[in-house]
Design an enzyme around this catalytic site. Structure first.
Site, PDB file in Angstrom:
ATOM      1  N   HIS A   8       2.942   0.099   9.565  1.00 18.16           N
ATOM      2  CA  HIS A   8       4.230   0.330  10.219  1.00 18.16           C
ATOM      3  C   HIS A   8       4.232   1.642  11.006  1.00 18.16           C
ATOM      4  CE1 HIS A   8       5.308   3.503   7.380  1.00 18.16           C
ATOM      5  NE2 HIS A   8       4.794   2.728   6.436  1.00 18.16           N
ATOM      6  N   GLU A  81       4.027  -1.357  -0.231  1.00 13.04           N
ATOM      7  CA  GLU A  81       3.188  -0.198  -0.525  1.00 13.04           C
ATOM      8  C   GLU A  81       2.963  -0.072  -2.033  1.00 13.04           C
ATOM      9  OE1 GLU A  81       0.829   1.663   0.047  1.00 13.04           O
ATOM     10  OE2 GLU A  81       1.581   3.020   1.597  1.00 13.04           O
TER      11      GLU A  81
END
Length: 208
Positions: A8, A81
């Site tokens: 990202h 994550e």
């Protein structure tokens, strides 16, 4: 199938070098610029599908790519994550063992072995699901996930020096479940970032 594994764009936590874990942190202005440059790179790649972590910073990046390419989006929590548990909001420098010590388990968080197994299972499943449906698949995830992907599928030699900077791309090919690495953490599309104007795309209106 060609798979583009994307980290990202930048957030304020990235800029401050703080762990954000599962918090819903949005892209900052620089991250939006990075995501748009990334999306422009993919305009001629023929992206068929985007599979994205469901965390806000990844979703915003995926939406910007979708707006430029017309690809549809799906979400997979397996792309989140690594969970830092009680280390969330800590600086990277305050807990280097989280990134370097395979035996370190953060309180309330995810062990490295558990995290790596999740990454391998998730990408294996995504490959099996989409290989017969897509020619070009974009996967939007997070820094440690991108690093673990290269390490788990292509070994320590391939992952050596892989930094997975914001909005970088690793490219792999999948053929009947066999993965081959084409390129690791390419950021060539970001060379114009310093002079690139901030453009708010319609995708940002999702608030994701």
């Amino acid at each position: 199938m060609r798979v583009f594994v994307i980290r990202h764009g930048e957030t304020d936590y990235n800029r401050a070098r703080k762990m954000q874990g599962y918090q819903e942190v949005p892209l900052n202005d620089r991250g939006i610029r990075q995501a748009d440059l990334l999306a422009r790179r993919f305009m001629d790649e023929g992206i068929d599908q985007i599979v994205c972590s469901d965390l806000r910073r990844a979703v915003m990046t995926g939406c910007i790519v979708a707006a430029r390419t017309g690809a549809s989006m799906a979400y997979d929590v397996g792309l989140r994550e690594r969970d830092p548990g009680e280390l969330v909001e800590s600086s990277y420098d305050a807990a280097p063992e989280f990134f370097t010590d395979e035996s370190f388990v953060p309180v309330g968080g995810e062990a490295m072995a558990e995290f790596r197994a999740r990454v391998r299972e998730t990408f294996t499943r995504i490959g099996e699901c989409y290989e017969n449906q897509c020619k070009n698949l974009a996967v939007v995830s997070h820094g440690m996930v991108c690093q673990a992907f290269v390490s788990e599928f292509f070994g320590a030699t391939a992952s050596e020096g892989v930094g997975a900077g914001n909005a970088t791309v690793s490219i792999a090919n999948v053929d009947h479940g066999r993965w081959a690495l084409e390129e690791a953490t390419c950021g060539a599309h970001l060379v114009e970032e310093a002079s690139y104007p901030l453009t708010r795309t319609g995708s940002e209106a999702t608030g994701a």
